[in-house]
Write a protein that holds these residues in place. Sequence first.
Motif, PDB file in Angstrom:
ATOM      1  N   VAL A 345      -5.432 -26.508  33.933  1.00 46.21           N
ATOM      2  CA  VAL A 345      -5.257 -26.584  32.485  1.00 46.21           C
ATOM      3  C   VAL A 345      -5.915 -25.382  31.817  1.00 46.21           C
ATOM      4  N   VAL A 346      -5.150 -24.689  30.990  1.00 39.41           N
ATOM      5  CA  VAL A 346      -5.676 -23.563  30.217  1.00 39.41           C
ATOM      6  C   VAL A 346      -5.351 -23.807  28.742  1.00 39.41           C
ATOM      7  N   GLU A 347      -6.093 -23.117  27.878  1.00 40.06           N
ATOM      8  CA  GLU A 347      -5.862 -23.232  26.444  1.00 40.06           C
ATOM      9  C   GLU A 347      -5.651 -21.860  25.838  1.00 40.06           C
ATOM     10  N   PRO A 348      -4.861 -21.779  24.762  1.00 36.74           N
ATOM     11  CA  PRO A 348      -4.633 -20.495  24.115  1.00 36.74           C
ATOM     12  C   PRO A 348      -5.814 -20.075  23.250  1.00 36.74           C
ATOM     13  N   ALA A 349      -5.878 -18.797  22.914  1.00 41.51           N
ATOM     14  CA  ALA A 349      -6.856 -18.339  21.939  1.00 41.51           C
ATOM     15  C   ALA A 349      -6.553 -18.984  20.587  1.00 41.51           C
ATOM     16  N   ASP A 350      -7.597 -19.182  19.782  1.00 44.56           N
ATOM     17  CA  ASP A 350      -7.432 -19.786  18.451  1.00 44.56           C
ATOM     18  C   ASP A 350      -6.673 -21.110  18.522  1.00 44.56           C
ATOM     19  N   SER A 351      -7.087 -21.944  19.453  1.00 47.61           N
ATOM     20  CA  SER A 351      -6.363 -23.206  19.656  1.00 47.61           C
ATOM     21  C   SER A 351      -6.469 -24.140  18.460  1.00 47.61           C
ATOM     22  N   HIS A 352      -7.385 -23.844  17.534  1.00 46.68           N
ATOM     23  CA  HIS A 352      -7.549 -24.693  16.350  1.00 46.68           C
ATOM     24  C   HIS A 352      -6.486 -24.417  15.295  1.00 46.68           C
ATOM     25  N   LEU A 353      -5.739 -23.300  15.426  1.00 44.69           N
ATOM     26  CA  LEU A 353      -4.765 -22.929  14.412  1.00 44.69           C
ATOM     27  C   LEU A 353      -3.421 -23.618  14.643  1.00 44.69           C
ATOM     28  N   CYS A 354      -2.769 -23.982  13.548  1.00 44.81           N
ATOM     29  CA  CYS A 354      -1.513 -24.729  13.572  1.00 44.81           C
ATOM     30  C   CYS A 354      -0.360 -23.879  14.109  1.00 44.81           C
ATOM     31  N   CYS A 355       0.604 -24.547  14.743  1.00 46.00           N
ATOM     32  CA  CYS A 355       1.804 -23.862  15.230  1.00 46.00           C
ATOM     33  C   CYS A 355       2.850 -23.686  14.128  1.00 46.00           C
ATOM     34  N   GLY A 356       2.637 -24.335  12.975  1.00 46.16           N
ATOM     35  CA  GLY A 356       3.566 -24.174  11.862  1.00 46.16           C
ATOM     36  C   GLY A 356       4.602 -25.270  11.728  1.00 46.16           C
TER      37      GLY A 356
END
Length: 435
Positions: A345-356
């Motif tokens: 399992v990996v997470e993206p940078a700035d995972s707190h930001l909305c995808c829109g």
Amino acid sequence: MQTTFSPEQLADPAMQRSNDILRSCVHCGFCTATCPTYQVLGDELDSPRGRIYLIKDMLENERVPDDRTVLHIDRCLSCLACMTTCPSGVHYMHLVDHAREYIETTYDRPWRDRALRWMLARILPHPTRFRVALLAAKIGRPFRGLVPDKRLRAMLDMAPATIPPVSRNDDPQVFPAEGARRKRVALMTGCAQRALNTDINDATIRLLTRLGCEVVVAEGAGCCGALTHHMGKTAESHASAAANIRAWTREMDGEGLDAIVVNTSGCGTTVKDYGHMFEGHALADEAHRVALRARDVSEVLSELGLPEGPAQGLRVAYHAACSLQHGQQVKAAPKTLLKRAGFEVVEPADSHLCCGSAGTYNLMQPEISGQLKARKVRTLEARAPDVIATGNIGCMMQIGGGTEIPVVHTVELLDWVTGGPCPPRVAETLRFRAG
């Protein structure tokens, strides 16, 4: 923050609640660092702090909202990242919801906006109507260049390449537990999800019954009310919510429910807030009972204990839906479950930001939504995953429209490794790997 609401204004419970929220804000600006629209637009009025000032002025003076105020409130995603980062505990969600209801009842929108909102409110919460609309959009997509309104073009783009057949698992019924019954739960089957992706509810039912749950699809339950709630259409959202409350209360008072399982996190945030929504209402007690029983599927699976699996050889990029990580503060459970099942399992940078995605935001604010989608897809693809997993159908559609990497619901992967079918998009990836 100082406020000057009159005693007469504060006699209104909604105004009293907004006053309490406004007074808890200390203008620190921490929220600007995590607000997606402020990151994209750079305008103070497109940050929570700026919107709080606009809402305060509008409500205190009981004025008809001007175009500027409505513009900046409409641009809010309700992603609630500001609530996660706020050191003062400002409950922005209830404040912006009140502002939207106030705008809906006092502001005369241009007729195109009124027509669009009326159409969305009449279609999206109703699976059959939504299926017909998706089919129409699919037929009309080749002519999108002739459509002048960007929002209508966004609706045409939303239609999936294939519309899944109706799943009879979404009909009211009871699915018995495999082996000894450990829990009796109601599954919220939702509305848009039933038209866009029937695999999610099917996988959830298989997984829960496999782990010892009797799963009830309650008669009379349907849309949670979130889509109309965030448009400020209180009467319509409360009607949808009341139907659910009555349906689930009948089950609680009948054979009982250990949990109301929600596998669309946007819906989960709303159902968990039913107690607030129905304060002072005849259904207040029942609404509180329902809200206390509501659980994201990852919370219930964590309680049940997922069997530990061998390494699956797949790298999964986990996208934390805003409604789950900020709205419900459920952060670790989905990742822990995926790791326990054997995925990397990996997470993206700035995972707190909305995808829109944000409910209907990608339809009503397509330009801002598109910028947020592009950013989210870049950060996810940078982790070179084999598959992207998330817990919200809106996020799945939004991200899936910008990448060739398979995007699936977390429960689809967990169902697969515990005996269910491989998600079709993942199966394609595995076949491609095998040559």
